[in-house]
Each structure stands twice: as structure tokens, then as C-alpha cells.
Design a protein around this motif. Structure first.
Motif, PDB file in Angstrom:
ATOM      1  N   HIS A   1       1.627  40.154   3.952  1.00  0.00           N
ATOM      2  CA  HIS A   1       0.744  40.284   4.653  1.00  0.00           C
ATOM      3  C   HIS A   1       1.161  38.723   5.103  1.00  0.00           C
ATOM      4  O   HIS A   1       0.947  38.597   6.441  1.00  0.00           O
ATOM      5  CB  HIS A   1      -0.609  40.337   4.292  1.00  0.00           C
ATOM      6  N   LEU A   2       2.320  38.428   4.786  1.00  0.00           N
ATOM      7  CA  LEU A   2       2.786  36.852   6.056  1.00  0.00           C
ATOM      8  C   LEU A   2       4.774  37.185   5.927  1.00  0.00           C
ATOM      9  O   LEU A   2       4.494  38.097   4.561  1.00  0.00           O
ATOM     10  CB  LEU A   2       3.029  35.300   4.336  1.00  0.00           C
ATOM     11  N   SER A   3       4.856  36.330   6.947  1.00  0.00           N
ATOM     12  CA  SER A   3       6.321  36.069   6.481  1.00  0.00           C
ATOM     13  C   SER A   3       6.882  34.617   7.061  1.00  0.00           C
ATOM     14  O   SER A   3       5.598  34.402   7.395  1.00  0.00           O
ATOM     15  CB  SER A   3       7.308  36.869   8.034  1.00  0.00           C
ATOM     16  N   PRO A   4       7.719  34.468   6.726  1.00  0.00           N
ATOM     17  CA  PRO A   4       8.455  32.504   6.770  1.00  0.00           C
ATOM     18  C   PRO A   4       7.724  32.567   8.459  1.00  0.00           C
ATOM     19  O   PRO A   4       8.440  33.010   9.438  1.00  0.00           O
ATOM     20  CB  PRO A   4       9.750  32.681   6.545  1.00  0.00           C
ATOM     21  N   GLY A   5       7.641  31.637   8.984  1.00  0.00           N
ATOM     22  CA  GLY A   5       7.429  31.493  10.712  1.00  0.00           C
ATOM     23  C   GLY A   5       5.814  31.465  10.827  1.00  0.00           C
ATOM     24  O   GLY A   5       5.756  30.985  11.592  1.00  0.00           O
ATOM     25  N   ASP A   6       5.196  31.900   9.712  1.00  0.00           N
ATOM     26  CA  ASP A   6       3.293  32.476   9.488  1.00  0.00           C
ATOM     27  C   ASP A   6       2.719  31.375  10.051  1.00  0.00           C
ATOM     28  O   ASP A   6       3.341  30.621   9.516  1.00  0.00           O
ATOM     29  CB  ASP A   6       3.253  33.294   9.137  1.00  0.00           C
ATOM     30  N   ARG A   7       2.086  30.385  11.185  1.00  0.00           N
ATOM     31  CA  ARG A   7       1.067  29.653  10.468  1.00  0.00           C
ATOM     32  C   ARG A   7      -0.303  30.700   9.618  1.00  0.00           C
ATOM     33  O   ARG A   7      -0.697  31.141   9.483  1.00  0.00           O
ATOM     34  CB  ARG A   7       0.372  29.592  12.248  1.00  0.00           C
ATOM     35  N   ALA A   8      -0.095  29.797   9.042  1.00  0.00           N
ATOM     36  CA  ALA A   8      -1.125  30.420   7.208  1.00  0.00           C
ATOM     37  C   ALA A   8      -2.143  28.895   7.347  1.00  0.00           C
ATOM     38  O   ALA A   8      -1.629  27.453   7.502  1.00  0.00           O
ATOM     39  CB  ALA A   8      -0.396  30.387   6.553  1.00  0.00           C
ATOM     40  N   ALA A   9      -2.567  29.224   6.881  1.00  0.00           N
ATOM     41  CA  ALA A   9      -4.052  28.749   6.135  1.00  0.00           C
ATOM     42  C   ALA A   9      -4.989  29.259   5.031  1.00  0.00           C
ATOM     43  O   ALA A   9      -4.778  30.101   4.505  1.00  0.00           O
ATOM     44  CB  ALA A   9      -4.619  28.739   6.942  1.00  0.00           C
ATOM     45  N   TYR A  10      -5.469  28.656   3.829  1.00  0.00           N
ATOM     46  CA  TYR A  10      -6.274  28.359   2.731  1.00  0.00           C
ATOM     47  C   TYR A  10      -7.102  27.688   2.193  1.00  0.00           C
ATOM     48  O   TYR A  10      -7.254  26.360   2.442  1.00  0.00           O
ATOM     49  CB  TYR A  10      -4.669  29.010   1.522  1.00  0.00           C
ATOM     50  N   ALA A  11      -8.334  28.442   1.173  1.00  0.00           N
ATOM     51  CA  ALA A  11      -8.479  27.732   0.568  1.00  0.00           C
ATOM     52  C   ALA A  11      -8.864  28.448  -0.910  1.00  0.00           C
ATOM     53  O   ALA A  11      -8.839  29.588  -0.978  1.00  0.00           O
ATOM     54  CB  ALA A  11      -9.859  27.284   0.547  1.00  0.00           C
ATOM     55  N   SER A  12      -8.077  27.927  -1.661  1.00  0.00           N
ATOM     56  CA  SER A  12      -7.678  28.748  -2.998  1.00  0.00           C
ATOM     57  C   SER A  12      -7.030  27.613  -4.243  1.00  0.00           C
ATOM     58  O   SER A  12      -7.005  26.972  -4.536  1.00  0.00           O
ATOM     59  CB  SER A  12      -6.068  29.480  -2.715  1.00  0.00           C
ATOM     60  N   MET A  13      -7.121  28.651  -5.338  1.00  0.00           N
ATOM     61  CA  MET A  13      -7.062  27.910  -6.817  1.00  0.00           C
ATOM     62  C   MET A  13      -5.581  28.688  -6.659  1.00  0.00           C
ATOM     63  O   MET A  13      -5.165  29.600  -6.380  1.00  0.00           O
ATOM     64  CB  MET A  13      -7.585  28.580  -7.621  1.00  0.00           C
ATOM     65  N   PRO A  14      -4.583  27.721  -7.445  1.00  0.00           N
ATOM     66  CA  PRO A  14      -4.926  26.193  -8.128  1.00  0.00           C
ATOM     67  C   PRO A  14      -5.053  25.012  -7.062  1.00  0.00           C
ATOM     68  O   PRO A  14      -4.458  25.445  -5.316  1.00  0.00           O
ATOM     69  CB  PRO A  14      -4.210  25.964  -9.027  1.00  0.00           C
TER      70      PRO A  14
END
Length: 324
Positions: free
Chosen positions: A77-90
Motif C-alpha cells: 500500500h506504500l511505495s518509495p516517494g509516497d507522502r505518508a503519515a501515521y499514529a502507531s505503535m511502537p
């Protein structure tokens, strides 16, 4: 190497230090992400103080946004260069770059900036599960929301308004109350000047509210129970004033067959597909303009101690981000 905030012992803001750490390459199911911004949240304080125990040394920070640099085997679901965000463990978002599990990292829509994303992932996903995954809430219901001028609170005010839900907020100053009203609260109570439980009864014609959403903890818990109508639901989802003391469960029966739950975001987003669906719901709210993310404080990584001090002193409104 990446500049990284760590603690080697639990305690105050002075325990945080910045060190250089190797980043490495992602393994199966992982990505390497270079951060632009990280978010600041009370869970970071709980982890720093040891209220939420973790192994030491510990890298702090639960949400961030940036650019994906590399993906491991099995990440589709992700590739190099993608803009991405998260709230995640750890934990580990307070750093320039990291390798982390990919399942809870979301590709960002073009219309949402990295600073906005870093400010909204943990808080926005929290609001999503509070209103849609915890107890049925319908148009016309009334919710009591504590700390309504904080980051989660301002999102909740707007979310409630967008869905026809009456939200009664509480805050500690008249200015903060006005901020909550400006963002969609039906009423806001200055808890330093009024007994909020008594005011809630007045505002609801003596009935009480359908749901209380309480991230404050010890200071508001009893008043929150007293604000509920019979069969109402108490959602305790934080401890900003300290943990809630042990509860005699019989009190729930005495106060009207009340219900209580203590959820965490990370249970709700543990499943990859559920997490993505929740994030897409949040993105939709923001892109439609139903929810605007209020970034009221910005710090740099070098100012991380001051950021924590400001948060703990309850001197923040809206969301706070750390520029990496």
C-alpha cells in the motif's frame, strides 16, 4: 544516522536527550520513513514519566508525517516517494528517520499537508473511534467532552457539529471556552468557575447527557458520572490529571445503570484494514472542510523539552507539532 529523542530513565522533560542513531533498511512488512513533522500528545508524557511503562532506553513520539524512502517485502500500500503519515505503535516518532511497521502508515491525499497530517493522525483517529466505534451515537444526542479546546477537543467539536450531535464542552478559561464554541460546541463550561456536573444538568433540563468523553481522568471522573443520564455511557480515554482511582462498580448501578469503558486508539487500529478505513474517514472529513486542524503551537526537535513543559502546564490549545 538520524537525530533521535530518547530517554534512559523515566521522569520529567529533563530526561529527554537527542542522540544520533543508525536507521538501517526495512525488513518484511516494514518501511523507512524520513519525517518532516511529528505530533505532540499527552501519551508522550505518560510514556516519558513511566505511567505507561515501556522498556528503556525509549524513543518517544506516536505520530508523524514525511516521505517513504524504502519499503520491505510484502508492503503493497506504500511505495518509495509516497507522502505518508501515521499514529502507531511502537513509539519512536521524535526522530529524523526510522524503520517501522508499515501496517498503520497511511498514504496522504494530495490536499493534506505534512504539518496538518502530523497534527491530526492520533487526535483525529481518536475522535473517529470515540464517535463511531465505541457506543452508538445518533444525530440529536448530547455528549459531554472535557478539554474541549485541546487538540482532540477542537476536532471533536467540529466532528459533532458535522453530524448533528450536541457537544457540551469544558475548559479552564473563558478564552478556551470561546475557542470550543467557535469550533462547534453547543455550550462550553468554564470548570474553574462552575460546577460542570450541575451546569450539565441545567443545560439538559435535569436529564443528563447520553455520553461523556473524558481524557482528563482523576479530576473530572466523579463529575462525569454525575453528568450522565440513566443508561448513559462513560468513555474514559485519558489521564491528563492523573489516573482514575479504583472504582466500586456498584456505583454505576446506584447512579442509573451506567456503562463505562476505557478504550485505547491502538486497539482500534491494530488491524491494517480497519486502520486504513478509519484514516480514510478522517481524511474525508478534513478534505470536505468539516474538520479544520488547528495548529496552535510549533516547536523544533531541539525545543522538545519546552514543548513537553508547555503541554503539561496546560498552556496549549489545539494541536502542537514538532518540526524535524
Amino acid at each position: 544516522m538520524a537525530r533521535t529523542v530518547i530517554i534512559e530513565e523515566f521522569g520529567g522533560p529533563e530526561t529527554m536527550q537527542i542522540v544520533d542513531r543508525p536507521v538501517g533498511d526495512p525488513g518484511p512488512g516494514e518501511i523507512r520513513i524520513r519525517h518532516e513533522f511529528a505530533g505532540l500528545n499527552f501519551i508522550d508524557v505518560y510514556q516519558r514519566t513511566g505511567l505507561y511503562p515501556n522498556d528503556l532506553p525509549l524513543t518517544l513520539g506516536m505520530e508523524a508525517a514525511g516521505i517513504v524512502e524504502a519499503v520491505g517485502e510484502g508492503v503493497n500500500h506504500l511505495s518509495p516517494g509516497d507522502r505518508a503519515a501515521y499514529a502507531s505503535m511502537p513509539p519512536g516518532a521524535y526522530c529524523e528517520a526510522r524503520v517501522m511497521p508499515a501496517a498503520q502508515v497511511m498514504k496522504l491525499p494530495d490536499g493534506i499537508g505534512a504539518d496538518t497530517a502530523a497534527a491530526m493522525m492520533l487526535q483525529g483517529l481518536t475522535v473517529q473511534y470515540l464517535f463511531h466505534r465505541t457506543t452508538p451515537i445518533q444525530k440529536g444526542d448530547t455528549v459531554l467532552f472535557h478539554a474541549a479546546a485541546g487538540g482532540v477537543g477542537l476536532i471533536a467539536c467540529q466532528w459533532a457539529r458535522s453530524e448533528g450531535i450536541n457537544l457540551i464542552g469544558t475548559a479552564g478559561t473563558d478564552e478556551k471556552c470561546q475557542l470550543a464554541l467557535d469550533h462547534g460546541a453547543s455550550h462550553c463550561i468554564n470548570y474553574r468557575q462552575e460546577d460542570f456536573a450541575a451546569k450539565v444538568r441545567e443545560l439538559t433540563g435535569g436529564k443528563g447527557v447520553d455520553v461523556v468523553m473524558d481524557s482528563v481522568g482523576a479530576d473530572t471522573f466523579e463529575g462525569s458520572l454525575d453528568s450522565l443520564k440513566p443508561l448513559g455511557m462513560m468513555i474514559s480515554f485519558g489521564n491528563a490529571s492523573g489516573p482514575v482511582p479504583p472504582l466500586n462498580i456498584g456505583i454505576l448501578g446506584q447512579k442509573g445503570s451506567l456503562k463505562i469503558t476505557r478504550p485505547t486508539l491502538f486497539t482500534h487500529i491494530a488491524d491494517h484494514h480497519t486502520c486504513q478505513a478509519m484514516a480514510n474517514h478522517l481524511f474525508e472529513k478534513v478534505e470536505k472542510g468539516d474538520v479544520a486542524i488547528n495548529i496552535s503551537q510549533r516547536f523544533t526537535l531541539d525545543d522538545i523539552r519546552a514543548a513537553h513543559e508547555t503541554l503539561e502546564a496546560r498552556k496549549t490549545t489545539g494541536s502542537t507539532i514538532i518540526e524535524i
